[in-house]
Enzyme design. Structure first.
Site, short mmCIF file in Angstrom:
data_model
loop_
_atom_site.label_atom_id
_atom_site.label_comp_id
_atom_site.label_asym_id
_atom_site.label_seq_id
_atom_site.Cartn_x
_atom_site.Cartn_y
_atom_site.Cartn_z
N ASP A 1 0.87 -1.18 0.00
CA ASP A 1 0.00 0.00 0.00
C ASP A 1 0.91 1.23 0.00
O ASP A 1 1.59 1.51 0.99
CB ASP A 1 -0.85 -0.04 1.28
N ASP B 1 -2.68 4.89 -2.40
CA ASP B 1 -3.57 5.58 -1.46
C ASP B 1 -3.95 6.96 -1.99
O ASP B 1 -3.07 7.75 -2.37
CB ASP B 1 -2.80 5.73 -0.13
N GLU C 1 -6.79 4.09 -5.15
CA GLU C 1 -7.93 4.51 -4.31
C GLU C 1 -8.30 5.91 -4.79
O GLU C 1 -7.48 6.84 -4.70
CB GLU C 1 -7.55 4.54 -2.84
N HIS D 1 -10.52 -1.06 5.65
CA HIS D 1 -10.12 -0.61 6.99
C HIS D 1 -10.66 0.78 7.33
O HIS D 1 -10.42 1.28 8.44
CB HIS D 1 -8.60 -0.61 7.07
N ASP D 2 -11.34 1.41 6.36
CA ASP D 2 -11.92 2.74 6.62
C ASP D 2 -13.43 2.69 6.74
O ASP D 2 -14.05 3.72 7.01
CB ASP D 2 -11.61 3.68 5.44
O1 TEU Z 1 -8.28 6.90 2.82
C1 TEU Z 1 -8.69 8.09 2.18
C2 TEU Z 1 -10.12 8.20 2.32
O2 TEU Z 1 -10.82 8.52 1.39
C3 TEU Z 1 -10.71 7.86 3.63
O3 TEU Z 1 -9.71 8.04 4.63
C4 TEU Z 1 -11.77 8.88 3.91
O4 TEU Z 1 -11.36 10.13 3.38
C5 TEU Z 1 -11.89 9.07 5.39
O5 TEU Z 1 -12.17 7.80 5.93
C6 TEU Z 1 -12.97 10.09 5.64
O6 TEU Z 1 -14.21 9.52 5.37
C7 TEU Z 1 -6.92 6.59 2.66
C8 TEU Z 1 -6.63 5.43 3.61
O7 TEU Z 1 -7.41 4.30 3.23
C9 TEU Z 1 -6.97 5.89 5.00
O8 TEU Z 1 -6.85 4.83 5.94
C10 TEU Z 1 -6.04 7.02 5.37
O9 TEU Z 1 -6.42 7.54 6.64
C11 TEU Z 1 -6.13 8.15 4.33
O10 TEU Z 1 -6.10 7.70 2.99
C12 TEU Z 1 -4.94 9.08 4.48
O11 TEU Z 1 -3.79 8.39 4.07
#
Ligand code: TEU
Length: 551
Positions: free
Chosen positions: A96, A196, A246, A320-321
């Site tokens: 990642d 990312d 992403e 994970h988000d």
């Molecule tokens: O996520 C970006 C993203 O779109 C989500 O974090 C979303 O913006 C956030 O959950 C608000 O709803 C990527 C990674 O997957 C995330 O874990 C990181 O925190 C983020 O980028 C920053 O690197």
């Protein structure tokens, strides 16, 4: 060109997957221990979220060194063994790469802070006064997107946390550094990369206030993003690897360009519009029930749009988000098994590459925490404070966090009914829901009717039946507010997929199950025995028949 159409990617959040050294945090040797589990499930690639050295402010998405392993997750030797052992099982490791920003602990940023102009140009610094923000843009984690550095009399941009400084991709030196990092990992035998928020890397020439929004319209799918990606992929020599971008708040048009092989950018994209159908007015922290007709429309738009344009979707509900989809769009109480299976099948037969996020294959649910102290995620903690300052009661704010927190997807993997769910010998970094006693991999692997075995069959079907990987798609039941239905076909076979997204019986506007059976379709897979005139609560039915020569 690599063929990803019949492949399935399993996403691992190392911190929460398996602890092997008794510190309550998952690690690389823990993943090693579970490779046969992943092979049996049918995974082709393992996407590991970042385990690089990091202050862990954003659980590793704040990278301080892109070329090594944070000691809390293990050593480079552990990673090399993992790459080798996964390869022996015909599974490739995907890393990642967080290339939109680095941790402010990264040596590049530290040199910038020390006054080194060259390294300041690695980031987005603007001269200014402490009481005048360069723009009114908002961080996605709450608060302003700029931080003032008094010693430099400059602001720096951070679209995420204040400790995640955005890189300046306009600087060729930055682009060369990042290409070198990709070449380093390719040399190590890594087989793919997830990039990312990679559609945020190209910032506008002129930074201006946004009086219509939070600034994202200026930097999302920015002016040079496609040429930056083409240059990176070409020069790093990764066009034959599994790559996925992403894409935050993106468009179908851009995603066609990001993932059409002719563009030589990436192999596929994550888009998130379908995961905002329970955001009131598009706002994550304002709850509403999932708008199923809107979900259906988005699936159709993206499937048909990308089919038309030659793009390729990553198919997913969980990561994970995100909160756990069985709690979010399903019913994790009364119809836990049925809704988990229906949701899985609803996307696994679509055109694209499915991603299975750790725990999804056993129907893991949201955390169900009762106190803010149980949460760890920086975004959730920031927004709890914002909600409380906006006047929400503790209970109201906790309810919203409970529905939306990224920690819902980060609770430790539930391997057994035993202590700490077999994840660790000690209290894990994030507490484990009590339901691990009945929702765990050990139990479900022994039950042929389990969610786990259903996922295993879905993954196997994608390899057995070319129509799933290569077939065309069209949607049916378009006006039905409860049922998602689509058809897949190629020269040999056609499939019909019927998914009831409601916890009640649902009628069909077109053919009923009885009609399919009368027409000689065979049932391929489903989550109930037999069939009825209407679809039962959260019922999924998938029919198959040989393709008739004339249509
Ligand atoms: O996520 C970006 C993203 O779109 C989500 O974090 C979303 O913006 C956030 O959950 C608000 O709803 C990527 C990674 O997957 C995330 O874990 C990181 O925190 C983020 O980028 C920053 O690197």
């Amino acid at each position: 060109m690599l063929d990803i159409r019949d492949k399935v990617v399993y996403q691992i959040y190392p911190r929460s997957f398996q602890d092997s050294d008794g510190d309550g945090i998952g690690d690389l040797r823990g993943i090693l221990r579970r490779l046969d589990y992943l092979r049996t499930l049918g995974a082709d690639y393992l996407w590991l979220t970042p385990f690089f050295p990091s202050p862990q402010r954003d659980n590793g998405y704040d990278v301080a060194d892109y070329r090594s392993v944070d000691p809390r997750f293990g050593t480079m030797a552990d990673l090399e063994e993992l790459i080798s052992e996964a390869g022996k099982r015909n599974m490739g490791i995907m890393l990642d790469m967080v290339f939109n920003h680095t941790s402010t602990e990264h040596e590049w940023f530290q040199k910038a802070l020390s006054g080194n102009q060259d390294y300041q140009d690695y980031y987005i610094f603007r001269e200014g006064e402490p009481d005048k923000l360069p723009t009114n843009w908002a961080s996605k984690f709450g608060g302003p997107a700029w931080e003032y550095v008094p010693g430099l009399s400059k602001w720096y941009l951070h679209l995420f946390d204040v400790t995640q400084a955005d890189l300046n991709w306009e600087n060729p030196a930055v682009r060369e550094e990042l290409k070198d990092i990709l070449r380093f990992w390719k040399e190590k035998g890594i087989r793919g990369f997830r990039f990312d928020v990679v559609n945020l890397i190209s910032k506008p020439e002129r930074f201006e206030d946004d009086f219509e929004g939070d600034g994202r319209r200026f930097y999302t799918d920015g002016p040079h993003v496609h040429e930056f990606l083409q240059e990176m992929v070409r020069d790093a020599g990764i066009e034959d690897m599994v790559t996925v971008g992403e894409m935050s708040s993106t468009s179908i048009e851009n995603c066609i360009r990001y993932s059409n092989p002719a563009e030589k950018e990436l192999a596929m994209v994550f888009s998130f519009h379908h995961l905002k159908v329970d955001y009131r007015d598009g706002k994550k922290w304002e709850l509403m029930d999932a708008d199923i007709p809107a979900l259906k429309q988005l699936f159709a738009d993206w499937q048909l749009g990308m089919q038309e344009g030659g793009g390729w979707n990553a198919l997913f509900y969980n990561n994970h988000d995100q909160p756990r989809v069985v709690s979010r769009f399903g019913d994790d109480k009364k119809y836990w098994k049925e809704s988990a299976k229906m949701l899985a099948a609803s996307i696994h037969f679509m055109r694209g590459t499915p991603y299975v996020y750790q725990g999804e294959e056993i129907g893991m649910t949201n955390a169900g925490y009762q106190a803010i102290e149980e949460y760890s995620d920086v975004e959730s903690l920031n927004y709890y404070g914002i909600l409380r300052r906006e006047g929400k009661s503790e209970q109201e704010a906790l309810h919203i966090i409970g529905e939306r927190s990224r920690d819902n997807g980060r609770t430790p993997m539930q391997w057994t009914a035993g202590a700490y769910a077999g994840f660790s010998e000690v209290e894990p970094w994030l507490s484990i829901p009590e339901n691990h006693r009945c929702i765990n991999a050990e139990l479900e692997q022994q039950d042929e009717d389990s969610i786990w075995h259903f996922y295993r069959r879905l993954i196997a079907l994608r390899k057995e039946r070319k129509v799933i990987a290569e077939g065309k798609i069209e949607f049916m039941e378009r006006e039905n507010p409860d049922v998602l239905s689509y058809r897949r076909w190629n020269e040999q076979e056609e499939l019909a997929v019927l998914c009831n997204f409601r916890g009640k019986h649902a009628g069909l506007l077109g053919k009923s199950p009885a009609d399919y059976e009368r027409e000689g379709w065979q049932k391929l897979i489903g989550n109930y025995d037999g069939s009825e005139e209407r679809l039962r609560p959260f019922e999924v039915l998938v029919y198959t028949r040989a393709k008739r020569t004339k249509q």
